[in-house]
Design a protein around this motif. Structure first.
Motif, PDB file in Angstrom:
ATOM      1  N   ALA A  10     -72.894 -78.373  51.632  1.00 16.57           N
ATOM      2  CA  ALA A  10     -73.031 -78.692  50.204  1.00 16.57           C
ATOM      3  C   ALA A  10     -71.758 -79.310  49.664  1.00 16.57           C
ATOM      4  O   ALA A  10     -71.307 -78.997  48.563  1.00 16.57           O
ATOM      5  N   GLU A  31     -75.331 -74.035  52.935  1.00 10.39           N
ATOM      6  CA  GLU A  31     -73.881 -74.057  52.751  1.00 10.39           C
ATOM      7  C   GLU A  31     -73.298 -72.737  53.256  1.00 10.39           C
ATOM      8  O   GLU A  31     -73.712 -71.660  52.828  1.00 10.39           O
ATOM      9  N   LYS A  32     -72.327 -72.827  54.169  1.00 11.31           N
ATOM     10  CA  LYS A  32     -71.761 -71.621  54.761  1.00 11.31           C
ATOM     11  C   LYS A  32     -70.889 -70.826  53.795  1.00 11.31           C
ATOM     12  O   LYS A  32     -70.697 -69.620  53.980  1.00 11.31           O
ATOM     13  N   SER A  33     -70.351 -71.488  52.774  1.00 12.27           N
ATOM     14  CA  SER A  33     -69.443 -70.827  51.839  1.00 12.27           C
ATOM     15  C   SER A  33     -70.178 -70.321  50.599  1.00 12.27           C
ATOM     16  O   SER A  33     -71.371 -70.555  50.422  1.00 12.27           O
ATOM     17  N   ARG A  34     -69.437 -69.662  49.717  1.00 11.36           N
ATOM     18  CA  ARG A  34     -69.999 -69.181  48.461  1.00 11.36           C
ATOM     19  C   ARG A  34     -70.014 -70.263  47.392  1.00 11.36           C
ATOM     20  O   ARG A  34     -70.755 -70.184  46.424  1.00 11.36           O
ATOM     21  N   LEU A  36     -69.585 -74.630  46.191  1.00 14.20           N
ATOM     22  CA  LEU A  36     -70.023 -75.976  46.541  1.00 14.20           C
ATOM     23  C   LEU A  36     -68.841 -76.943  46.484  1.00 14.20           C
ATOM     24  O   LEU A  36     -67.814 -76.660  45.895  1.00 14.20           O
ATOM     25  N   SER A 110     -64.357 -78.048  41.874  1.00 14.93           N
ATOM     26  CA  SER A 110     -65.742 -77.888  42.312  1.00 14.93           C
ATOM     27  C   SER A 110     -66.735 -78.102  41.178  1.00 14.93           C
ATOM     28  O   SER A 110     -67.944 -78.217  41.422  1.00 14.93           O
ATOM     29  N   ASN A 114     -70.725 -78.923  41.281  1.00 19.37           N
ATOM     30  CA  ASN A 114     -71.683 -78.018  40.650  1.00 19.37           C
ATOM     31  C   ASN A 114     -72.589 -78.779  39.684  1.00 19.37           C
ATOM     32  O   ASN A 114     -73.792 -78.514  39.605  1.00 19.37           O
ATOM     33  N   ILE A 122     -80.334 -74.766  47.029  1.00 17.76           N
ATOM     34  CA  ILE A 122     -79.165 -74.555  47.889  1.00 17.76           C
ATOM     35  C   ILE A 122     -79.111 -73.090  48.321  1.00 17.76           C
ATOM     36  O   ILE A 122     -79.175 -72.185  47.485  1.00 17.76           O
ATOM     37  N   ARG A 123     -78.984 -72.864  49.610  1.00 14.35           N
ATOM     38  CA  ARG A 123     -78.810 -71.509  50.144  1.00 14.35           C
ATOM     39  C   ARG A 123     -77.346 -71.349  50.545  1.00 14.35           C
ATOM     40  O   ARG A 123     -76.902 -71.927  51.540  1.00 14.35           O
ATOM     41  N   LYS A 124     -76.606 -70.584  49.760  1.00 10.53           N
ATOM     42  CA  LYS A 124     -75.192 -70.361  50.023  1.00 10.53           C
ATOM     43  C   LYS A 124     -74.996 -69.255  51.048  1.00 10.53           C
ATOM     44  O   LYS A 124     -75.892 -68.443  51.286  1.00 10.53           O
ATOM     45  N   GLU A 125     -73.796 -69.226  51.632  1.00  9.97           N
ATOM     46  CA  GLU A 125     -73.443 -68.246  52.662  1.00  9.97           C
ATOM     47  C   GLU A 125     -74.487 -68.227  53.777  1.00  9.97           C
ATOM     48  O   GLU A 125     -74.857 -67.174  54.280  1.00  9.97           O
TER      49      GLU A 125
END
Length: 329
Positions: A10, A31-34, A36, A110, A114, A122-125
């Motif tokens: 993301a 997205e691997k992080s919390r 974007l 960011s 956003n 979006i699916r975070k983490e």
């Protein structure tokens, strides 16, 4: 039924691609992080705020300039700095580069991402770790082996080395990705109780260790507490990527003392971030990579260059191809 598309990452490329494809496909960003924005990142610590990744972005094409100005109007972006100086051991000098309008995200870097991501799925983490062939598409799983779903098309916007590890050997873009050269960067973040007048908002640094310094409080929308963000040189970071973090921090502080005359080793807040893939030294040289037979693709700044606008251009070019593909499906 709409074509299902998974986009990995993301950052600006992933968000740009999703925005363009969302009207005609069922798009999910992982997205691997919390947060974007990828390297358009910010960090808050003890009432200090730092843009510890990209410092600003420019918009040289009419299309991206329109996006940037729309973000300004929406309150997701602003302009900064008024000037960029050059800092050397002998003092400050005007920057020799041509002046141009520079943008930053609000209230942190960011914020631009956003704003662009509003309305997207979006699916975070959710760190995508594997792609497996499935009926008419691909099964996506995370780093813990959890099933993230099945998709007709998968696009990676992660840095080339990560995308290489993710894509199956049959992906036609492997040879091109292996030509990409990226370099790292260390970011030193310093928070102070007292304000300092250093004579600039931002400066490029001519030094063997450091390359950039910014006064965070000089940016619109940021806290007033004195916070400094300092970037290392990319070549110096590459030579020291696996070095002990405390040694890296000590050497960067020593370089800063040599340049500014201040010892920040006992600052109220000190933090160091390592960017393994910060700078594009050699790009693919084409806008994107896409394997039509497999329904797999990749895009990002590393396809075209080293600017935020390169990520946007890469994603836009791929979105145009995929939109035609979707319309013909």
């Amino acid at each position: 039924m709409k074509t299902s598309i998974a986009i990995i990452g993301a950052g600006i490329a992933g968000i740009t691609l999703a925005r363009a494809l969302a009207p005609s496909a069922d798009v999910t960003i992982f997205e691997k992080s919390r947060g974007l924005g990828g390297r358009m990142a910010n960090r808050r610590r003890e009432d200090f705020a730092f843009d510890h990744g990209a410092q600003y972005f420019t918009a040289r094409s009419p299309a991206f300039r329109s996006v940037a100005e729309d973000a300004v109007q929406a309150g997701h972006a602003g302009t900064w700095p008024r000037a960029v100086l050059t800092l050397t051991e002998t003092g400050l000098a005007p920057d020799s580069r041509p002046a141009e309008r520079r943008y930053i995200g609000l209230p942190g870097m960011s914020g631009f991402a956003n704003g662009m991501a509003e309305g997207l799925h979006i699916r975070k983490e959710a760190a995508v770790a594997a792609l497996e062939p499935a009926k008419d598409g691909w099964s996506v799983t995370d780093s813990e082996g959890q099933d993230l779903g099945r998709f007709d098309v998968v696009i990676s916007t992660a840095p080339a080395p990560q995308t290489i590890r993710l894509m199956p050997e049959a992906f036609s873009g492997h040879a091109a990705m292996k030509t990409v050269k990226l370099s790292g960067c260390f970011t030193l973040m310093i928070g102070l109780d007292a304000s300092l007048d250093l004579g600039f908002e931002a400066a490029r640094i001519e030094d063997d260790v450091l390359s950039w310094i910014a006064i965070e409080a000089s940016k619109p929308g940021r806290p007033e507490r004195m916070a400094l963000t300092i970037h290392s040189r990319n070549d110096w970071a590459e030579a020291n990527l696996e070095r002990d973090r405390s040694e890296v921090q000590t050497e960067m502080l020593a370089a800063l003392k040599r340049l500014l005359g201040y010892d920040f080793s006992n600052a109220t807040w000190l933090d160091l971030h390592r960017w393994r893939y910060a700078n594009v030294e050699k790009a693919v040289g084409e806008p994107f990579l896409f394997d039509d037979a497999l329904g797999l693709g990749a895009c990002g700044d590393w396809c075209l260059g080293n600017r935020v606008e390169a990520a946007v251009g890469s994603a836009t070019a791929l979105s145009e191809l995929l939109t035609k593909r979707l319309q013909g499906a």
